[in-house]
Write a protein that holds these residues in place. Structure first.
Motif, PDB file in Angstrom:
ATOM      1  N   THR A   1       1.955  -7.147  16.240  1.00 40.27           N
ATOM      2  CA  THR A   1       2.418  -8.444  15.710  1.00 40.27           C
ATOM      3  C   THR A   1       3.839  -8.333  15.167  1.00 40.27           C
ATOM      4  OG1 THR A   1       1.411  -7.962  13.557  1.00 40.27           O
ATOM      5  CG2 THR A   1       0.077  -9.216  15.138  1.00 40.27           C
TER       6      THR A   1
ATOM      7  N   ARG B   1      -3.484   4.269  12.962  1.00 43.54           N
ATOM      8  CA  ARG B   1      -2.903   2.946  12.700  1.00 43.54           C
ATOM      9  C   ARG B   1      -1.376   3.018  12.781  1.00 43.54           C
ATOM     10  NH1 ARG B   1      -3.291  -0.961   7.964  1.00 43.54           N
ATOM     11  NH2 ARG B   1      -1.833  -2.532   8.736  1.00 43.54           N
TER      12      ARG B   1
ATOM     13  N   PHE C   1      -5.454 -10.979   5.527  1.00 50.38           N
ATOM     14  CA  PHE C   1      -5.256 -10.782   6.963  1.00 50.38           C
ATOM     15  C   PHE C   1      -6.597 -10.532   7.644  1.00 50.38           C
ATOM     16  CE2 PHE C   1      -3.424  -7.927  10.456  1.00 50.38           C
ATOM     17  CZ  PHE C   1      -2.904  -8.990  11.175  1.00 50.38           C
TER      18      PHE C   1
ATOM     19  N   ALA D   1       2.932  -4.403   5.595  1.00 54.72           N
ATOM     20  CA  ALA D   1       2.455  -3.361   6.514  1.00 54.72           C
ATOM     21  C   ALA D   1       2.086  -4.067   7.816  1.00 54.72           C
ATOM     22  CB  ALA D   1       1.261  -2.618   5.921  1.00 54.72           C
ATOM     23  N   PHE D   2       3.071  -4.672   8.470  1.00 51.96           N
ATOM     24  CA  PHE D   2       2.805  -5.397   9.710  1.00 51.96           C
ATOM     25  C   PHE D   2       2.327  -4.432  10.791  1.00 51.96           C
ATOM     26  CE2 PHE D   2       4.204  -9.876  10.792  1.00 51.96           C
ATOM     27  CZ  PHE D   2       3.980 -10.371   9.520  1.00 51.96           C
ATOM     28  N   THR D   3       1.398  -4.894  11.601  1.00 53.86           N
ATOM     29  CA  THR D   3       0.959  -4.070  12.722  1.00 53.86           C
ATOM     30  C   THR D   3       2.102  -3.959  13.735  1.00 53.86           C
ATOM     31  OG1 THR D   3       0.170  -5.833  14.163  1.00 53.86           O
ATOM     32  CG2 THR D   3      -1.343  -5.091  12.435  1.00 53.86           C
TER      33      THR D   3
ATOM     34  N   MET E   1      -2.646   4.619   2.166  1.00 54.42           N
ATOM     35  CA  MET E   1      -3.012   3.851   3.367  1.00 54.42           C
ATOM     36  C   MET E   1      -4.213   4.537   4.006  1.00 54.42           C
ATOM     37  SD  MET E   1      -0.914   1.252   4.499  1.00 54.42           S
ATOM     38  CE  MET E   1      -0.695   1.269   6.279  1.00 54.42           C
ATOM     39  N   GLY E   2      -5.093   3.726   4.560  1.00 54.57           N
ATOM     40  CA  GLY E   2      -6.179   4.264   5.361  1.00 54.57           C
ATOM     41  C   GLY E   2      -7.286   4.914   4.549  1.00 54.57           C
TER      42      GLY E   2
ATOM     43  N   ARG F   1       3.583 -15.738   7.107  1.00 61.19           N
ATOM     44  CA  ARG F   1       3.250 -16.757   8.127  1.00 61.19           C
ATOM     45  C   ARG F   1       2.958 -18.119   7.517  1.00 61.19           C
ATOM     46  NH1 ARG F   1       2.278 -14.352  13.069  1.00 61.19           N
ATOM     47  NH2 ARG F   1       2.013 -12.096  13.001  1.00 61.19           N
TER      48      ARG F   1
ATOM     49  N   TYR G   1      -8.778  -6.923  12.007  1.00 61.08           N
ATOM     50  CA  TYR G   1      -8.587  -6.660  10.589  1.00 61.08           C
ATOM     51  C   TYR G   1      -9.400  -7.674   9.813  1.00 61.08           C
ATOM     52  CZ  TYR G   1      -4.715  -3.723  11.976  1.00 61.08           C
ATOM     53  OH  TYR G   1      -3.959  -2.734  12.532  1.00 61.08           O
TER      54      TYR G   1
ATOM     55  N   ASN H   1       0.812  -1.227   0.000  1.00 61.83           N
ATOM     56  CA  ASN H   1       0.000   0.000   0.000  1.00 61.83           C
ATOM     57  C   ASN H   1       0.841   1.271   0.000  1.00 61.83           C
ATOM     58  OD1 ASN H   1      -2.925  -0.603   0.033  1.00 61.83           O
ATOM     59  ND2 ASN H   1      -2.311  -1.910   1.724  1.00 61.83           N
TER      60      ASN H   1
ATOM     61  N   CYS I   1       3.389  -9.493   2.805  1.00 62.10           N
ATOM     62  CA  CYS I   1       2.976  -9.293   4.194  1.00 62.10           C
ATOM     63  C   CYS I   1       2.535 -10.569   4.931  1.00 62.10           C
ATOM     64  CB  CYS I   1       1.896  -8.209   4.230  1.00 62.10           C
ATOM     65  SG  CYS I   1       1.605  -7.491   5.853  1.00 62.10           S
TER      66      CYS I   1
HETATM   67  O1  LIG Z   1      -4.693  -2.087   6.070  1.00 59.56           O
HETATM   68  C1  LIG Z   1      -4.110  -1.454   5.189  1.00 59.56           C
HETATM   69  O2  LIG Z   1      -4.224  -0.220   5.064  1.00 59.56           O
HETATM   70  C2  LIG Z   1      -3.208  -2.150   4.244  1.00 59.56           C
HETATM   71  N1  LIG Z   1      -3.187  -3.584   4.338  1.00 59.56           N
HETATM   72  C3  LIG Z   1      -2.433  -4.189   5.189  1.00 59.56           C
HETATM   73  O3  LIG Z   1      -1.801  -3.518   5.904  1.00 59.56           O
HETATM   74  C4  LIG Z   1      -2.381  -5.684   5.293  1.00 59.56           C
HETATM   75  C5  LIG Z   1      -3.759  -6.237   5.253  1.00 59.56           C
HETATM   76  S1  LIG Z   1      -4.843  -5.586   6.503  1.00 59.56           S
HETATM   77  N2  LIG Z   1      -1.709  -6.020   6.518  1.00 59.56           N
HETATM   78  C6  LIG Z   1      -1.235  -7.211   6.813  1.00 59.56           C
HETATM   79  O4  LIG Z   1      -1.298  -8.154   6.030  1.00 59.56           O
HETATM   80  C7  LIG Z   1      -0.576  -7.293   8.191  1.00 59.56           C
HETATM   81  C8  LIG Z   1      -0.148  -8.680   8.586  1.00 59.56           C
HETATM   82  C9  LIG Z   1       0.345  -8.669   9.989  1.00 59.56           C
HETATM   83  O5  LIG Z   1       0.499  -7.657  10.611  1.00 59.56           O
HETATM   84  C10 LIG Z   1       0.685  -9.954  10.632  1.00 59.56           C
HETATM   85  O6  LIG Z   1       0.716 -11.024   9.979  1.00 59.56           O
HETATM   86  O7  LIG Z   1       0.921  -9.922  11.854  1.00 59.56           O
END
Ligand SMILES: O=C(O)CNC(=O)[C@H](CS)NC(=O)CCC(=O)C(=O)O
Length: 281
Positions: free
Chosen positions: A187, A220, A119, A182-184, A45-46, A161, A130, A41, A157
């Motif tokens: 996590t 976020r 995700f 875009a890992f949180t 984002m957002g 896993r 999410y 992204n 992303c």
């Molecule tokens: O939401 C957005 O704006 C853009 N998309 C993302 O950031 C994506 C899908 S929500 N994020 C992940 O896949 C995080 C995985 C993760 O953090 C983990 O596996 O722990």
């Protein structure tokens, strides 16, 4: 053979994000990079209108695809266009995919990978839940493509896993693997570095892990820690947060020697030939 990963803290405005990405890619090109990976992204984002953004791109009236082609050709760089929303091929309506495009140094599209694993997870009370599948459709195939810096396997992303995907990419000949992310923050602190290093170690590939790292619309928070990891699992370039272009050399002879000294692909007892043929169905 210089590789680059770009870290950003993307906001909602596409033009601003593209200007930032241009500046960072210019730095990567000056550092001698031949291929650079943008984060998930990178362009926005957002936003709640991602399907519209994706349909505009597919109809040729959006800014992101022309920017990717122009930037790659102007800088003479192969680009992995992190992710952007795009409708599945031949299905212009409905959900978009989280799409990672490989663009060559003439600006031509070489490969398209649609994120396989979506995700849908409850992260924590503070960081919320999410449901990526509410707005995105999942891909259904693995993608490898040849580039001047080696054969690239493409992932995104949350895919990190699912090690079977990476095994399939290795069986398909990958030497480098892109993982725009875009890992949180929650996590990421727990798992990010372990995941990217493990995927590098078990595939004996370079991992190009380009992350979002900072604060985005709606509060976020992303983990950052973008990195280039070599075939031995060593982190050869890394940055915690904020905007940066990281680069590192691919040592082809050393990677080949490591694969010969420890021939994991010959020793494998459980393989995934069904996946290695290029499709999951
Ligand atoms: O939401 C957005 O704006 C853009 N998309 C993302 O950031 C994506 C899908 S929500 N994020 C992940 O896949 C995080 C995985 C993760 O953090 C983990 O596996 O722990």
């Amino acid at each position: 053979m210089t590789l680059a990963v770009i870290q950003m803290a993307s906001q909602a405005d596409i033009a601003t994000n593209l200007a930032t990405a241009t500046r960072l890619l210019e730095q990567a090109a000056v550092a001698g990079a031949k291929l650079a990976v943008l984060p998930e992204n990178f362009a926005a984002m957002g936003r709640s209108d991602l399907a519209r953004v994706g349909r505009d791109e597919a109809e040729g009236v959006g800014p992101i695809l022309p920017w990717l082609a122009r930037t790659a050709s102007e800088l003479g760089l192969w680009l992995v266009g992190g992710t952007l929303p795009l409708p599945p091929d031949g299905q212009p309506q409905g959900k978009v995919c989280a799409c990672s495009l490989l663009i060559d140094d003439k600006g031509q599209r070489v490969a398209r990978y649609d994120k396989l694993h979506l995700f849908d997870a409850e992260v924590s009370d503070a960081q919320g839940r999410y449901r990526e599948s509410d707005s995105y459709a999942a891909g259904d195939r693995i993608v490898v493509a040849d580039t001047p810096v080696g054969r690239l396997g493409m992932t995104v992303c949350y895919d990190l896993r699912f090690p079977d995907l990476y095994t399939a990419l290795r069986l398909a000949g990958a030497e480098l693997i892109s993982a725009p992310s875009a890992f949180t923050r929650v996590t990421g602190r727990a798992h990010w570095e372990i995941l990217i290093r493990a995927r590098a170690i078990e595939t004996q590939c370079y991992m190009l892990a380009a992350a979002q790292g900072g604060e985005h619309p709606g509060g976020r928070l992303t983990h950052g820690h973008s990195a280039i990891v070599d075939f031995w699992g060593q982190v050869v370039a890394e940055r915690d947060e904020g905007e940066v272009a990281l680069s590192a050399e691919r040592d082809v002879a050393a990677q080949q020697a490591a694969r010969e000294r420890m021939p994991l692909s010959r020793h494998r007892r459980f393989s995934a030939p069904r996946m290695a043929s290029g499709t999951l169905e």
